[in-house]
Design a protein around this motif. Structure first.
Motif, short mmCIF file in Angstrom:
data_model
loop_
_atom_site.label_atom_id
_atom_site.label_comp_id
_atom_site.label_asym_id
_atom_site.label_seq_id
_atom_site.Cartn_x
_atom_site.Cartn_y
_atom_site.Cartn_z
N ARG A 275 7.24 7.55 -0.07
CA ARG A 275 7.30 6.33 -0.88
C ARG A 275 8.53 5.50 -0.56
N GLU A 276 9.68 6.17 -0.53
CA GLU A 276 10.94 5.46 -0.27
C GLU A 276 10.96 4.87 1.14
N GLU A 277 10.39 5.59 2.09
CA GLU A 277 10.33 5.09 3.46
C GLU A 277 9.41 3.88 3.54
N ALA A 278 8.27 3.94 2.84
CA ALA A 278 7.35 2.80 2.81
C ALA A 278 8.03 1.58 2.18
N LEU A 279 8.75 1.80 1.08
CA LEU A 279 9.47 0.71 0.45
C LEU A 279 10.54 0.12 1.37
N ALA A 280 11.25 0.99 2.08
CA ALA A 280 12.28 0.53 3.01
C ALA A 280 11.66 -0.33 4.11
N LEU A 281 10.52 0.12 4.64
CA LEU A 281 9.83 -0.66 5.68
C LEU A 281 9.35 -2.00 5.11
N GLN A 282 8.84 -1.98 3.90
CA GLN A 282 8.38 -3.22 3.28
C GLN A 282 9.56 -4.19 3.09
N ARG A 283 10.72 -3.67 2.69
CA ARG A 283 11.92 -4.53 2.55
C ARG A 283 12.33 -5.13 3.89
N GLU A 284 11.97 -4.44 4.98
CA GLU A 284 12.25 -4.96 6.33
C GLU A 284 11.13 -5.86 6.83
N ASP A 285 10.25 -6.25 5.91
CA ASP A 285 9.13 -7.16 6.19
C ASP A 285 8.09 -6.59 7.15
N VAL A 286 7.94 -5.26 7.15
CA VAL A 286 6.88 -4.64 7.93
C VAL A 286 5.61 -4.72 7.08
N SER A 287 4.52 -5.14 7.70
CA SER A 287 3.27 -5.31 6.96
C SER A 287 2.70 -3.98 6.50
N ILE A 288 1.88 -4.03 5.46
CA ILE A 288 1.22 -2.83 4.96
C ILE A 288 0.34 -2.22 6.05
N THR A 289 -0.33 -3.07 6.82
CA THR A 289 -1.17 -2.57 7.91
C THR A 289 -0.33 -1.80 8.93
N LYS A 290 0.82 -2.36 9.30
CA LYS A 290 1.69 -1.71 10.28
C LYS A 290 2.27 -0.40 9.71
N ILE A 291 2.65 -0.41 8.43
CA ILE A 291 3.16 0.82 7.81
C ILE A 291 2.07 1.89 7.86
N GLY A 292 0.85 1.52 7.57
CA GLY A 292 -0.27 2.45 7.65
C GLY A 292 -0.41 3.04 9.04
N GLU A 293 -0.28 2.19 10.05
CA GLU A 293 -0.35 2.68 11.44
C GLU A 293 0.79 3.66 11.72
N LEU A 294 1.99 3.31 11.27
CA LEU A 294 3.15 4.18 11.50
C LEU A 294 3.00 5.53 10.80
N PHE A 295 2.45 5.51 9.59
CA PHE A 295 2.28 6.74 8.80
C PHE A 295 0.97 7.46 9.12
N ARG A 296 0.13 6.80 9.91
CA ARG A 296 -1.20 7.35 10.25
C ARG A 296 -2.07 7.54 9.01
N VAL A 297 -2.00 6.54 8.12
CA VAL A 297 -2.84 6.51 6.93
C VAL A 297 -3.43 5.11 6.81
N SER A 298 -4.39 4.96 5.91
CA SER A 298 -5.00 3.64 5.72
C SER A 298 -4.04 2.69 5.03
N ARG A 299 -4.28 1.41 5.21
CA ARG A 299 -3.46 0.41 4.53
C ARG A 299 -3.65 0.53 3.02
N GLN A 300 -4.84 0.99 2.59
CA GLN A 300 -5.09 1.19 1.17
C GLN A 300 -4.17 2.28 0.62
N ARG A 301 -3.95 3.34 1.39
CA ARG A 301 -3.05 4.42 0.97
C ARG A 301 -1.63 3.90 0.85
N VAL A 302 -1.22 3.07 1.79
CA VAL A 302 0.12 2.49 1.73
C VAL A 302 0.24 1.61 0.49
N SER A 303 -0.76 0.80 0.24
CA SER A 303 -0.76 -0.06 -0.93
C SER A 303 -0.63 0.77 -2.21
#
Length: 120
Positions: free
Chosen positions: A78-106
């Protein structure tokens, strides 16, 4: 936000400490399991083994470390996802990085907002 003020770093520090506790606990559980194997091979009944096993039981140790790591890992994610979001990384890209769906990131990100609002 860097260094000690970074919540993702703090979560990772806590995860690393949890991993160290896990290594110690599982090492002790492995030794205990070997003792139980030896008792059984030496003729003890399962009732004798289970009724005289000293706490924590092997299965209790395993359950506890899995629960602990699950909580720590979830917090770090969660904290890593929030940190990436603060760096303006898109939810889609975070999903790719975490190997999960964008819905899971959301869901991860919404879950943290829900807790923050509840505490406010």
């Amino acid at each position: 936000m860097t260094g000690d003020t970074d919540e993702a770093v703090q979560a990772l520090v806590e995860l690393r400490a949890g991993l160290e506790r896990t290594i110690t606990a599982l090492g002790a559980a492995s030794v205990r399991a070997e003792e139980l194997i030896e008792r059984r091979r030496n003729g003890a009944s399962w009732y004798e083994i289970v009724s005289t096993e000293e706490p924590p039981l092997v299965i209790e140790t395993i359950t506890q470390v899995l629960d602990d790591l699950g909580e720590l890992g979830s917090r770090f994610r969660r904290e890593e996802a929030l940190a990436l979001q603060r760096e303006d990384v898109s939810i889609t890209k975070i999903g790719e990085l975490f190997r999960v769906s964008r819905q899971r990131v959301s869901t991860l990100l919404q879950g943290t907002r829900g807790r923050a609002e509840a505490g406010a």
